[in-house]
Design an enzyme around this catalytic site. Structure first.
Site, short mmCIF file in Angstrom:
data_model
loop_
_atom_site.label_atom_id
_atom_site.label_comp_id
_atom_site.label_asym_id
_atom_site.label_seq_id
_atom_site.Cartn_x
_atom_site.Cartn_y
_atom_site.Cartn_z
N LYS A 144 0.84 -1.19 0.00
CA LYS A 144 0.00 0.00 0.00
C LYS A 144 0.87 1.24 0.00
O LYS A 144 1.81 1.35 0.81
CB LYS A 144 -0.91 0.00 1.23
CG LYS A 144 -2.02 -1.04 1.14
CD LYS A 144 -2.95 -0.75 -0.03
CE LYS A 144 -4.20 -1.59 0.03
NZ LYS A 144 -5.08 -1.34 -1.13
N ASP A 151 -0.16 -0.24 -4.65
CA ASP A 151 -1.55 0.19 -4.76
C ASP A 151 -1.71 1.49 -3.99
O ASP A 151 -1.53 1.51 -2.76
CB ASP A 151 -2.48 -0.89 -4.19
CG ASP A 151 -3.96 -0.51 -4.29
OD1 ASP A 151 -4.27 0.58 -4.84
OD2 ASP A 151 -4.79 -1.31 -3.83
N GLU A 209 -1.31 0.20 -9.13
CA GLU A 209 -2.78 0.18 -9.02
C GLU A 209 -3.29 1.50 -8.44
O GLU A 209 -2.79 1.94 -7.39
CB GLU A 209 -3.17 -0.99 -8.13
CG GLU A 209 -4.66 -1.16 -7.87
CD GLU A 209 -4.96 -2.49 -7.17
OE1 GLU A 209 -4.34 -3.52 -7.51
OE2 GLU A 209 -5.81 -2.50 -6.26
N ASP A 231 -8.89 -0.49 -10.03
CA ASP A 231 -9.57 -1.27 -8.99
C ASP A 231 -10.88 -0.56 -8.66
O ASP A 231 -11.88 -0.74 -9.37
CB ASP A 231 -8.65 -1.41 -7.77
CG ASP A 231 -9.31 -2.08 -6.58
OD1 ASP A 231 -10.38 -2.68 -6.76
OD2 ASP A 231 -8.77 -1.99 -5.45
N LYS A 235 -12.70 -8.32 -8.38
CA LYS A 235 -13.00 -8.62 -6.97
C LYS A 235 -14.39 -9.25 -6.90
O LYS A 235 -15.39 -8.59 -7.22
CB LYS A 235 -12.96 -7.35 -6.13
CG LYS A 235 -11.55 -6.78 -5.95
CD LYS A 235 -11.55 -5.59 -5.01
CE LYS A 235 -10.14 -5.15 -4.68
NZ LYS A 235 -10.12 -3.93 -3.84
N GLN A 263 -10.89 -7.46 -1.25
CA GLN A 263 -11.62 -6.35 -0.65
C GLN A 263 -11.53 -6.43 0.88
O GLN A 263 -12.46 -6.10 1.58
CB GLN A 263 -13.08 -6.38 -1.10
CG GLN A 263 -13.74 -5.03 -0.99
CD GLN A 263 -14.33 -4.60 -2.30
OE1 GLN A 263 -13.60 -4.28 -3.24
NE2 GLN A 263 -15.63 -4.63 -2.39
#
Ligand code: MUC
Ligand code: MG
Length: 366
Positions: free
Chosen positions: A162, A191, A217, A242, A266, A294
């Protein structure tokens, strides 16, 4: 095969530590267990994870829309009328997690009724996926330690990091520390959950150019239309849409507009029926896909691996299947296990998982 009842049950299971990212954080899995009953005595299950910071849904809202709007549109239909049910439900806009859990619980019930695995019904390409673990915000040393633990205990060799904090060096330092600690053979990608601007994203990716990242992402918001296109054009890795592409139409627009070159599928957001549409679109348009997470519990992860294993395209890359490991407990009678960096589809009909009645009694909130 006639649907007689739909239940939406709130439950809450704490995380060992908060999972933090640019658009929010999760401390407790406050999810909704959806159960679809049929007149044969079959019960299909799935879970809906509310993500207010991404789609606006809350636990209470998911329960209300399933109980008051969707259940009356479903009860009385048969499990083989998925398209007719889907068309009725689609008249209510939004509510992706609620719709998806209902869809997947119906597929689970169909598999149990027919004596087949859901993954076989969907496509049956393989029986397992390699696993990517998602690392939330922390200090570099703590994120390295978590990645090493995932590698040493579960054999995981792919990590989604992240990013999206300011200044960008907070995150680029983490990715560099991970590469230095884990070596060249481990897969790393990032991401941003829309945390950076286009220029911050470009600068961060230049700073990490020597780190062998495989994907980027949602680094900046897709609503920065020209900035996003400018960014995607200059990167030499696929740019994954996403949360900016939650429907098949959004996926088409993102790819054709140059807002993304790859798609996160997802099941928590598009169920099995919608995810199959997204898969077919991505395949037809020639876009890479990644099976996303998720922040699912074990039931949601069982859904992701069932879908991801069904097709060649979705099982090509490792799927984000491991963040249930961050939870203190779960609802299944037999916990999912990640060994050798892989998660296998459960044997048995439907999703192949059972809800532990005692655990549900302990964690349910109604
Ligand atoms: C991800 O891939 O973004 C964080 C927010 C959300 O909706 O999903 C997670 C993971
Ligand atoms: Mg994401």
């Amino acid at each position: 095969m006639k649907i007689t009842q739909v239940e939406a049950i709130p439950f809450a299971i704490p995380y060992r530590k908060p999972l933090r990212f640019a658009s929010g954080e999760v401390r407790t899995a406050e999810h909704v267990l959806v159960r679809v009953h049929t007149d044969d005595g079959v019960v299909g299950v799935a879970e809906a994870p509310p993500r207010p910071f991404t789609y606006g849904e809350t636990q209470a809202g998911i329960i209300a829309v399933i109980r008051d709007v969707f259940a009356p549109q479903v009860v009385g239909s048969t499990l083989t009328q998925g398209e007719a049910i889907g068309a009725r439900i689609a008249r209510t806009v939004g509510n992706p997690a609620a719709k998806s859990a209902l869809d997947m619980a119906m597929w689970d019930a169909l598999g149990r009724t027919l004596g087949l695995q859901v993954t076989e019904l969907l496509g049956g390409f393989t029986d397992r996926m390699r696993v990517t673990h998602m690392l939330g915000f922390d200090e570099p040393a703590a994120m390295v330690a978590e990645a090493e633990r995932m590698r040493d205990v579960h054999g995981i060799t792919a990590f989604k990091v992240k990013v999206g904090r300011r200044p960008v060096q907070l995150d680029t330092a983490v990715v560099r520390a991970l590469r230095e600690a884990l070596g060249a053979e481990v897969e790393l990608y990032v991401d941003g959950n829309r945390g950076w601007s286009a220029s911050e994203s470009a600068r961060a990716m230049r700073e990490m150019a020597d780190l062998g990242l495989t994907l980027a992402e949602e680094l900046n918001p897709a609503d920065d239309v020209l900035g996003r296109r400018w960014l995607v054009q200059q990167l030499d890795v696929p740019f994954v849409a996403d949360e900016s592409a939650p429907t098949p139409a959004d996926v088409t627009r993102s790819l054709l507009d140059g807002a993304a070159t790859a798609i996160s599928i997802k099941t928590a957001r598009t169920g099995f029926t919608g995810s199959r549409r997204v898969h077919h679109l991505a395949e037809g348009l020639g876009a890479e896909v990644v099976m996303g997470n998720q922040i699912d519990g074990q039931l949601g992860s069982a859904c992701t691996v069932a879908f991801g294993s069904a097709f060649e395209l979705t099982s090509r890359r490792p799927g984000e299947l491991s963040n249930f490991l961050d939870m203190t407990d779960d609802l299944l009678t037999e916990p999912l296990e990640i060994t050798g960096g892989e998660l296998r589809v459960r044997q048995g009909t439907g999703l192949g998982v059972e809800i532990d009645a005692e655990k549900l009694a302990r964690y349910r909130q109604d």
